[in-house]
Design a protein around this motif. Structure first.
Motif, PDB file in Angstrom:
ATOM      1  N   VAL A  55       0.867  -1.184   0.000  1.00  0.00           N
ATOM      2  CA  VAL A  55       0.000   0.000   0.000  1.00  0.00           C
ATOM      3  C   VAL A  55       0.899   1.228   0.000  1.00  0.00           C
ATOM      4  O   VAL A  55       1.635   1.474   0.963  1.00  0.00           O
ATOM      5  N   THR A  56       0.884   2.000  -1.084  1.00  0.00           N
ATOM      6  CA  THR A  56       1.685   3.221  -1.123  1.00  0.00           C
ATOM      7  C   THR A  56       0.891   4.365  -0.498  1.00  0.00           C
ATOM      8  O   THR A  56      -0.339   4.394  -0.551  1.00  0.00           O
ATOM      9  N   GLY A  57       1.619   5.289   0.111  1.00  0.00           N
ATOM     10  CA  GLY A  57       0.933   6.301   0.907  1.00  0.00           C
ATOM     11  C   GLY A  57       0.192   5.640   2.050  1.00  0.00           C
ATOM     12  O   GLY A  57      -0.889   6.060   2.456  1.00  0.00           O
ATOM     13  N   GLY A  58       0.811   4.585   2.586  1.00  0.00           N
ATOM     14  CA  GLY A  58       0.116   3.693   3.510  1.00  0.00           C
ATOM     15  C   GLY A  58       0.136   4.113   4.965  1.00  0.00           C
ATOM     16  O   GLY A  58      -0.464   3.439   5.789  1.00  0.00           O
ATOM     17  N   ALA A  59       0.797   5.218   5.287  1.00  0.00           N
ATOM     18  CA  ALA A  59       0.976   5.560   6.696  1.00  0.00           C
ATOM     19  C   ALA A  59      -0.095   6.483   7.256  1.00  0.00           C
ATOM     20  O   ALA A  59      -0.111   6.741   8.456  1.00  0.00           O
ATOM     21  N   SER A  60      -0.999   6.967   6.413  1.00  0.00           N
ATOM     22  CA  SER A  60      -2.038   7.865   6.911  1.00  0.00           C
ATOM     23  C   SER A  60      -3.247   7.834   6.000  1.00  0.00           C
ATOM     24  O   SER A  60      -3.177   7.334   4.866  1.00  0.00           O
ATOM     25  N   GLY A  61      -4.365   8.360   6.487  1.00  0.00           N
ATOM     26  CA  GLY A  61      -5.557   8.527   5.665  1.00  0.00           C
ATOM     27  C   GLY A  61      -6.094   7.233   5.102  1.00  0.00           C
ATOM     28  O   GLY A  61      -6.176   6.202   5.791  1.00  0.00           O
ATOM     29  N   PHE A 119       9.739   5.049   0.755  1.00  0.00           N
ATOM     30  CA  PHE A 119       9.931   5.185  -0.684  1.00  0.00           C
ATOM     31  C   PHE A 119       9.483   6.574  -1.118  1.00  0.00           C
ATOM     32  O   PHE A 119       8.743   7.260  -0.420  1.00  0.00           O
ATOM     33  N   ASP A 120       9.937   6.975  -2.312  1.00  0.00           N
ATOM     34  CA  ASP A 120       9.589   8.275  -2.885  1.00  0.00           C
ATOM     35  C   ASP A 120       8.774   8.020  -4.149  1.00  0.00           C
ATOM     36  O   ASP A 120       9.283   7.474  -5.129  1.00  0.00           O
ATOM     37  N   ALA A 121       7.512   8.413  -4.142  1.00  0.00           N
ATOM     38  CA  ALA A 121       6.629   8.130  -5.263  1.00  0.00           C
ATOM     39  C   ALA A 121       7.018   8.875  -6.530  1.00  0.00           C
ATOM     40  O   ALA A 121       6.538   8.537  -7.620  1.00  0.00           O
ATOM     41  N   ALA A 157      -0.451   6.655  -3.100  1.00  0.00           N
ATOM     42  CA  ALA A 157       0.319   7.851  -2.760  1.00  0.00           C
ATOM     43  C   ALA A 157      -0.084   9.018  -3.649  1.00  0.00           C
ATOM     44  O   ALA A 157      -0.405   8.847  -4.837  1.00  0.00           O
ATOM     45  N   ALA A 158      -0.082  10.217  -3.087  1.00  0.00           N
ATOM     46  CA  ALA A 158      -0.395  11.423  -3.855  1.00  0.00           C
ATOM     47  C   ALA A 158       0.388  12.592  -3.279  1.00  0.00           C
ATOM     48  O   ALA A 158       0.728  12.597  -2.092  1.00  0.00           O
ATOM     49  N   LEU A 159       0.673  13.555  -4.119  1.00  0.00           N
ATOM     50  CA  LEU A 159       1.403  14.729  -3.671  1.00  0.00           C
ATOM     51  C   LEU A 159       0.506  15.555  -2.756  1.00  0.00           C
ATOM     52  O   LEU A 159      -0.583  15.967  -3.147  1.00  0.00           O
ATOM     53  N   SER A 160       0.958  15.789  -1.536  1.00  0.00           N
ATOM     54  CA  SER A 160       0.109  16.469  -0.547  1.00  0.00           C
ATOM     55  C   SER A 160       0.709  17.780  -0.050  1.00  0.00           C
ATOM     56  O   SER A 160       0.227  18.341   0.935  1.00  0.00           O
ATOM     57  N   SER A 161       1.716  18.275  -0.719  1.00  0.00           N
ATOM     58  CA  SER A 161       2.383  19.502  -0.288  1.00  0.00           C
ATOM     59  C   SER A 161       1.447  20.706  -0.401  1.00  0.00           C
ATOM     60  O   SER A 161       0.975  21.030  -1.499  1.00  0.00           O
ATOM     61  N   VAL A 177       5.487  22.885 -11.363  1.00  0.00           N
ATOM     62  CA  VAL A 177       4.422  22.376 -10.506  1.00  0.00           C
ATOM     63  C   VAL A 177       3.669  21.253 -11.216  1.00  0.00           C
ATOM     64  O   VAL A 177       3.391  20.199 -10.629  1.00  0.00           O
ATOM     65  N   TRP A 178       3.323  21.470 -12.477  1.00  0.00           N
ATOM     66  CA  TRP A 178       2.653  20.438 -13.273  1.00  0.00           C
ATOM     67  C   TRP A 178       3.459  19.149 -13.262  1.00  0.00           C
ATOM     68  O   TRP A 178       2.923  18.061 -13.015  1.00  0.00           O
ATOM     69  N   ASP A 179       4.767  19.262 -13.515  1.00  0.00           N
ATOM     70  CA  ASP A 179       5.624  18.075 -13.595  1.00  0.00           C
ATOM     71  C   ASP A 179       5.724  17.369 -12.242  1.00  0.00           C
ATOM     72  O   ASP A 179       5.751  16.129 -12.182  1.00  0.00           O
ATOM     73  N   GLN A 180       5.776  18.127 -11.157  1.00  0.00           N
ATOM     74  CA  GLN A 180       5.855  17.514  -9.831  1.00  0.00           C
ATOM     75  C   GLN A 180       4.584  16.722  -9.512  1.00  0.00           C
ATOM     76  O   GLN A 180       4.658  15.613  -8.988  1.00  0.00           O
ATOM     77  N   VAL A 181       3.436  17.293  -9.831  1.00  0.00           N
ATOM     78  CA  VAL A 181       2.169  16.600  -9.579  1.00  0.00           C
ATOM     79  C   VAL A 181       2.084  15.328 -10.415  1.00  0.00           C
ATOM     80  O   VAL A 181       1.726  14.252  -9.913  1.00  0.00           O
ATOM     81  N   MET A 182       2.429  15.423 -11.680  1.00  0.00           N
ATOM     82  CA  MET A 182       2.341  14.253 -12.555  1.00  0.00           C
ATOM     83  C   MET A 182       3.356  13.178 -12.177  1.00  0.00           C
ATOM     84  O   MET A 182       3.079  11.974 -12.296  1.00  0.00           O
ATOM     85  N   ALA A 183       4.509  13.586 -11.689  1.00  0.00           N
ATOM     86  CA  ALA A 183       5.543  12.613 -11.312  1.00  0.00           C
ATOM     87  C   ALA A 183       5.060  11.709 -10.195  1.00  0.00           C
ATOM     88  O   ALA A 183       5.294  10.497 -10.207  1.00  0.00           O
ATOM     89  N   VAL A 184       4.375  12.287  -9.206  1.00  0.00           N
ATOM     90  CA  VAL A 184       3.902  11.500  -8.071  1.00  0.00           C
ATOM     91  C   VAL A 184       2.578  10.824  -8.387  1.00  0.00           C
ATOM     92  O   VAL A 184       2.418   9.605  -8.246  1.00  0.00           O
TER      93      VAL A 184
END
Length: 278
Positions: A21-27, A69-71, A98-102, A119-126
């Motif tokens: 489960v990625t982004g598995g530590a919360s929510g 890990f880094d998504a 996992a999703a970008l939550s910054s 910003v576009w590239d950072q969102v799409m990368a994750v």
């Protein structure tokens, strides 16, 4: 009217299965990890937050382990999947969550005129490339062992336009397309790929949103309460289980009915009430 009970686990449904489960530590990810372990799975809690992932894995017991890990880093995702397979010998379930939550990135994710390409590239990368990488590295093992399931977390934002967070919404729409492609390419090889599209869910992050925003959204619900992370986890686990063996390439909306009606519905209801009272 009392609040309905949250859906309980199906004990043993994932016995002898291994899940990431990625982004598995919360929510939603945390709720999914908890339910998978309760239903018998061995679970890798994968998250960028090492401390939180380790704490959750420790709480869940010997069938849970933490992996940082880094998504946004495909090599990190490759190591996550390969390390899981090397340790446990198989991979049955991948929940790409996992999703970008910054908040900084969200504040800059506006519209096509104002958004910066960085910003576009950072969102799409994750949010998108990270999901593709998870599928890319999980699929060979799933195919070789005779099957597996992938569940991607999309969003109602992938179905409708909004006045903010354009890159986020586009990434979630792309996840819906990615889900169909994986199912089409690999369904005959025993791999099912489906997606869940939550609306507003009361995670720790959304609980911190402005009360006025939550009130506006609640007017458009067709159920009495907002969803909890456990509601989405129940859907994820159903789609990952053998009970959903005939479901592939689909995206299930879990939004309390918000997208089921005309967008002017809440205003029209208020108008009708006003006329009756006058």
């Amino acid at each position: 009217m009392s609040k309905p009970a949250l859906p309980g686990p199906h004990v043993g449904r994932f016995k002898d299965q291994v899940a990431i489960v990625t982004g598995g530590a919360s929510g939603i990810g945390e709720a999914t990890c908890r339910r998978l372990v309760a239903e018998g799975a061995t679970v890798v809690v994968a998250d960028v937050n090492a401390e939180r992932a380790a704490a959750l894995a420790s709480e869940l017991g010997p069938r849970a382990s933490a992996q940082v890990f880094d998504a946004a880093d495909v090599r990190s995702i490759e190591r996550l999947v390969q390390g899981t397979v090397e340790r446990f010998g198989r991979l049955d379930v991948l929940h790409n969550n996992a999703a970008l939550s910054s908040p900084v990135i969200h504040a800059k994710d506006k519209n096509a005129i104002d958004i910066e390409f960085e910003v576009w590239d950072q969102v799409m990368a994750v949010n998108l490339r990270g999901y593709l990488a998870g599928c890319k590295y999980a699929l060979p093992t799933m195919i070789a062992q005779g099957g597996g399931t992938i569940v991607n977390t999309a969003s109602t934002g992938g179905f409708s336009g909004d006045i903010t967070r354009m890159a986020y919404s586009v990434s979630k729409a792309a996840i819906i397309g990615l889900t169909r492609q994986i199912a089409t390419h690999h369904g005959a090889q025993g791999v099912r790929c489906n997606a869940v599209a939550p609306g507003l869910v009361l995670t720790p992050g959304t609980r911190g949103a402005a009360a006025s925003v939550i009130d506006v959204m609640q007017r458009h619900l067709l159920v009495p309460e907002f969803g909890e992370p456990e509601d989405i986890a129940a859907l994820v686990c159903f789609l990952a289980s053998g009970e959903a063996r005939y479901i592939n390439g689909q995206t299930y909306i879990a939004d309390g009915g918000m997208l089921a009606h005309n967008p002017t519905m809440a205003d029209l209801v208020d108008m009708a009430k006003s006329r009756k009272s006058s």
